[in-house]
Design a protein around this motif. Structure first.
Motif, PDB file in Angstrom:
ATOM      1  N   GLN A   5       0.824  -1.183   0.000  1.00  0.00           N
ATOM      2  CA  GLN A   5       0.000   0.000   0.000  1.00  0.00           C
ATOM      3  C   GLN A   5       0.873   1.254   0.000  1.00  0.00           C
ATOM      4  O   GLN A   5       1.887   1.306   0.688  1.00  0.00           O
ATOM      5  CB  GLN A   5      -0.913   0.014   1.224  1.00  0.00           C
ATOM      6  N   THR A   6       0.431   2.248  -0.743  1.00  0.00           N
ATOM      7  CA  THR A   6       1.191   3.494  -0.805  1.00  0.00           C
ATOM      8  C   THR A   6       1.324   4.137   0.572  1.00  0.00           C
ATOM      9  O   THR A   6       2.380   4.698   0.903  1.00  0.00           O
ATOM     10  CB  THR A   6       0.520   4.470  -1.785  1.00  0.00           C
ATOM     11  N   LEU A  15      11.477   1.526  -6.214  1.00  0.00           N
ATOM     12  CA  LEU A  15      10.470   0.903  -7.059  1.00  0.00           C
ATOM     13  C   LEU A  15      11.050  -0.277  -7.832  1.00  0.00           C
ATOM     14  O   LEU A  15      12.092  -0.158  -8.479  1.00  0.00           O
ATOM     15  CB  LEU A  15       9.902   1.913  -8.051  1.00  0.00           C
ATOM     16  N   ALA A  16      10.359  -1.408  -7.753  1.00  0.00           N
ATOM     17  CA  ALA A  16      10.765  -2.588  -8.507  1.00  0.00           C
ATOM     18  C   ALA A  16      10.045  -2.655  -9.850  1.00  0.00           C
ATOM     19  O   ALA A  16      10.461  -3.380 -10.749  1.00  0.00           O
ATOM     20  CB  ALA A  16      10.476  -3.848  -7.694  1.00  0.00           C
ATOM     21  N   LYS A  17       8.942  -1.925  -9.973  1.00  0.00           N
ATOM     22  CA  LYS A  17       8.205  -1.805 -11.225  1.00  0.00           C
ATOM     23  C   LYS A  17       7.815  -0.346 -11.398  1.00  0.00           C
ATOM     24  O   LYS A  17       7.644   0.373 -10.407  1.00  0.00           O
ATOM     25  CB  LYS A  17       6.950  -2.684 -11.213  1.00  0.00           C
ATOM     26  N   PRO A  18       7.662   0.096 -12.630  1.00  0.00           N
ATOM     27  CA  PRO A  18       7.272   1.501 -12.823  1.00  0.00           C
ATOM     28  C   PRO A  18       5.862   1.761 -12.318  1.00  0.00           C
ATOM     29  O   PRO A  18       5.013   0.871 -12.306  1.00  0.00           O
ATOM     30  CB  PRO A  18       7.364   1.691 -14.338  1.00  0.00           C
ATOM     31  N   VAL A  19       5.609   2.997 -11.895  1.00  0.00           N
ATOM     32  CA  VAL A  19       4.257   3.426 -11.551  1.00  0.00           C
ATOM     33  C   VAL A  19       3.625   3.950 -12.827  1.00  0.00           C
ATOM     34  O   VAL A  19       4.164   4.860 -13.470  1.00  0.00           O
ATOM     35  CB  VAL A  19       4.281   4.523 -10.464  1.00  0.00           C
ATOM     36  N   ILE A  47      -2.847   6.787  -6.405  1.00  0.00           N
ATOM     37  CA  ILE A  47      -2.129   5.523  -6.598  1.00  0.00           C
ATOM     38  C   ILE A  47      -2.111   4.806  -5.252  1.00  0.00           C
ATOM     39  O   ILE A  47      -1.427   5.242  -4.320  1.00  0.00           O
ATOM     40  CB  ILE A  47      -0.689   5.755  -7.096  1.00  0.00           C
ATOM     41  N   SER A  48      -2.855   3.710  -5.146  1.00  0.00           N
ATOM     42  CA  SER A  48      -3.029   3.074  -3.838  1.00  0.00           C
ATOM     43  C   SER A  48      -1.966   2.042  -3.508  1.00  0.00           C
ATOM     44  O   SER A  48      -1.784   1.687  -2.340  1.00  0.00           O
ATOM     45  CB  SER A  48      -4.410   2.419  -3.765  1.00  0.00           C
ATOM     46  N   ALA A  62      -2.523  -4.879  -0.757  1.00  0.00           N
ATOM     47  CA  ALA A  62      -2.550  -4.054  -1.966  1.00  0.00           C
ATOM     48  C   ALA A  62      -3.979  -3.925  -2.479  1.00  0.00           C
ATOM     49  O   ALA A  62      -4.394  -4.653  -3.371  1.00  0.00           O
ATOM     50  CB  ALA A  62      -1.656  -4.678  -3.051  1.00  0.00           C
ATOM     51  N   PRO A  63      -4.748  -3.038  -1.909  1.00  0.00           N
ATOM     52  CA  PRO A  63      -6.130  -2.871  -2.348  1.00  0.00           C
ATOM     53  C   PRO A  63      -6.207  -2.259  -3.740  1.00  0.00           C
ATOM     54  O   PRO A  63      -5.215  -1.751  -4.250  1.00  0.00           O
ATOM     55  CB  PRO A  63      -6.724  -1.905  -1.310  1.00  0.00           C
ATOM     56  N   ALA A  64      -7.376  -2.299  -4.315  1.00  0.00           N
ATOM     57  CA  ALA A  64      -7.556  -1.701  -5.643  1.00  0.00           C
ATOM     58  C   ALA A  64      -7.320  -0.213  -5.567  1.00  0.00           C
ATOM     59  O   ALA A  64      -7.476   0.415  -4.526  1.00  0.00           O
ATOM     60  CB  ALA A  64      -8.965  -1.990  -6.150  1.00  0.00           C
ATOM     61  N   ARG A  65      -6.961   0.362  -6.735  1.00  0.00           N
ATOM     62  CA  ARG A  65      -6.690   1.793  -6.795  1.00  0.00           C
ATOM     63  C   ARG A  65      -7.923   2.603  -6.400  1.00  0.00           C
ATOM     64  O   ARG A  65      -9.038   2.324  -6.834  1.00  0.00           O
ATOM     65  CB  ARG A  65      -6.265   2.181  -8.221  1.00  0.00           C
ATOM     66  N   ASP A  66      -7.719   3.621  -5.590  1.00  0.00           N
ATOM     67  CA  ASP A  66      -8.807   4.497  -5.194  1.00  0.00           C
ATOM     68  C   ASP A  66      -9.222   5.374  -6.355  1.00  0.00           C
ATOM     69  O   ASP A  66      -8.458   5.628  -7.279  1.00  0.00           O
ATOM     70  CB  ASP A  66      -8.372   5.410  -4.023  1.00  0.00           C
ATOM     71  N   THR A  67     -10.446   5.858  -6.284  1.00  0.00           N
ATOM     72  CA  THR A  67     -10.911   6.814  -7.288  1.00  0.00           C
ATOM     73  C   THR A  67     -10.256   8.154  -7.049  1.00  0.00           C
ATOM     74  O   THR A  67     -10.169   8.618  -5.908  1.00  0.00           O
ATOM     75  CB  THR A  67     -12.436   6.967  -7.213  1.00  0.00           C
TER      76      THR A  67
END
Length: 370
Positions: A5-6, A15-19, A47-48, A62-67
């Protein structure tokens, strides 16, 4: 690598992967070391969760991205209706207008560019979602809308000179028209403030880049590159910009072009706290910022193709003489050949004579005579 979670990310993690934003555009690249600033900006963007190297991770959730937060439109209905009409009239005036042709320092390219750019603006004028955003800008401040129109013309010229396809030019044009849409949500008292800003006020104004990204990325019919340019137009080539402080090729090329056009038009336009710089002074600033604040190759394209002193325009020299622009060397646009028509004492020159400012370094253009 692990996804966390962010709000659980700690400064120093990598970061291991790009945002990625919507449509897969990279916001922060793999290997970026996260700072308090980066983490805060990611939270603002909604970005959650991010992927970091596992040895540095502290949470598996790691929840789904917030609106993304909604964009607050605080505009009077009658005023906005008047702005819609004004925007439609101005866009129509730009289509095929002489004002655009005068912005080109390479006349041979002028008619083809004018045709393509006019066609794109005509298409834009029939897109309600784009016209509504332009009306919001105009309703906020007519100058803000006019600035967007100018930046769009300058950016399109640079994109045209850079060999962009018509689809690329359309994306760049729309991005340049809407890059500052986030300013429409800045409180009026803060937007119009002429004195120095407090750190909190400065941070609030800088948030317009994130708010613009959030708004444009949620709207149907807007190219995603427009949202990305709203986010990145204040990023700088050396990493000194905001909101993320990314640099060089991490900044989308469209955003780099728009950043140059934005600064140039801002410098040559009067502001609440200062008078306008001369176009020559603005060009000197851009050259001095090449490969520091801006990509030098884009600066050269801008300077070589944007006419800062259209042929036939009247100018005042620092020695008091009045002259008319006779011709412009694209490689030295701030020092054209001028034809002197009036002496410092006000007397008219019976036989106007030419003065090449490249050879008379002590003489500079101090003002444009309307």
């Amino acid at each position: 690598m692990i996804q966390i979670q962010t709000h659980s990310v700690r400064p120093g993690q990598t970061l291991a992967k790009p945002v990625l934003g919507k449509n897969g555009a990279v916001i922060l690249a793999t290997g970026t070391k996260l700072t308090e600033r980066y983490i805060g900006r990611l939270k603002e963007l909604g970005i959650s969760a991010v992927c970091v190297h596992e040895e540095a991770a502290s949470s598996l959730a790691a929840p789904a991205r917030d609106t993304a937060p909604s964009f607050q439109d605080i505009h009077d209905g009658a005023s906005l209706q008047a702005s819609r009409a004004a925007v439609a009239d101005t866009v129509a005036d730009f289509i095929g207008g002489d004002a655009i042709l005068k912005r080109l320092s390479v006349p041979l390219l002028g008619q083809r560019f004018l045709r393509i750019y006019g066609h794109m603006l005509d298409y834009v004028s029939r897109q309600p979602v784009i016209m509504e955003q332009l009306a919001l800008l105009h309703d906020k401040d007519p100058f803000l809308f006019q600035h967007a129109m100018n930046v769009s013309a300058y950016s399109a010229i640079v994109g045209f000179a850079n060999g962009y396809s018509e689809s690329q030019l359309y994306e760049l044009t729309v991005a340049a028209l809407l890059f500052d849409i986030g300013m429409a949500s800045v409180p009026q008292s803060l937007y119009a403030k002429s004195g120095s800003l407090t750190p909190i006020e400065k941070e609030r104004i800088e948030a317009h880049s994130i708010e613009g990204y959030q708004r444009l990325s949620e709207l149907e019919g807007i190219p995603y590159t427009a949202a990305l340019c709203a986010l990145q137009h204040h990023e700088r080539y050396n990493g000194s910009g905001y909101p993320f402080g990314i640099k060089q090729e991490e900044i989308h090329p469209y955003a780099q072009i728009i950043g140059i056009a934005d600064i140039y038009d801002a410098l040559v336009s009067p502001r609440h706290h200062r008078k306008a710089y001369t176009p020559g002074e603005a060009i000197e600033y851009l050259f001095g910022s090449g490969d520091t604040l801006f990509n030098l190759s884009f600066v050269k394209l801008f300077v070589g193709h944007v006419s800062i002193y259209p042929v036939g325009s009247r100018v005042r020299l620092n020695n008091g003489q009045t002259a008319i622009i006779a011709s412009v060397d694209p490689s030295f646009v701030q020092r054209p050949i001028v034809k002197v028509i009036q002496e410092p004492d006000g007397s008219l020159v019976l036989y106007p004579y030419e003065l090449d400012l490249k050879d008379s370094l002590e003489v500079v253009i101090s003002d444009i005579v309307q």
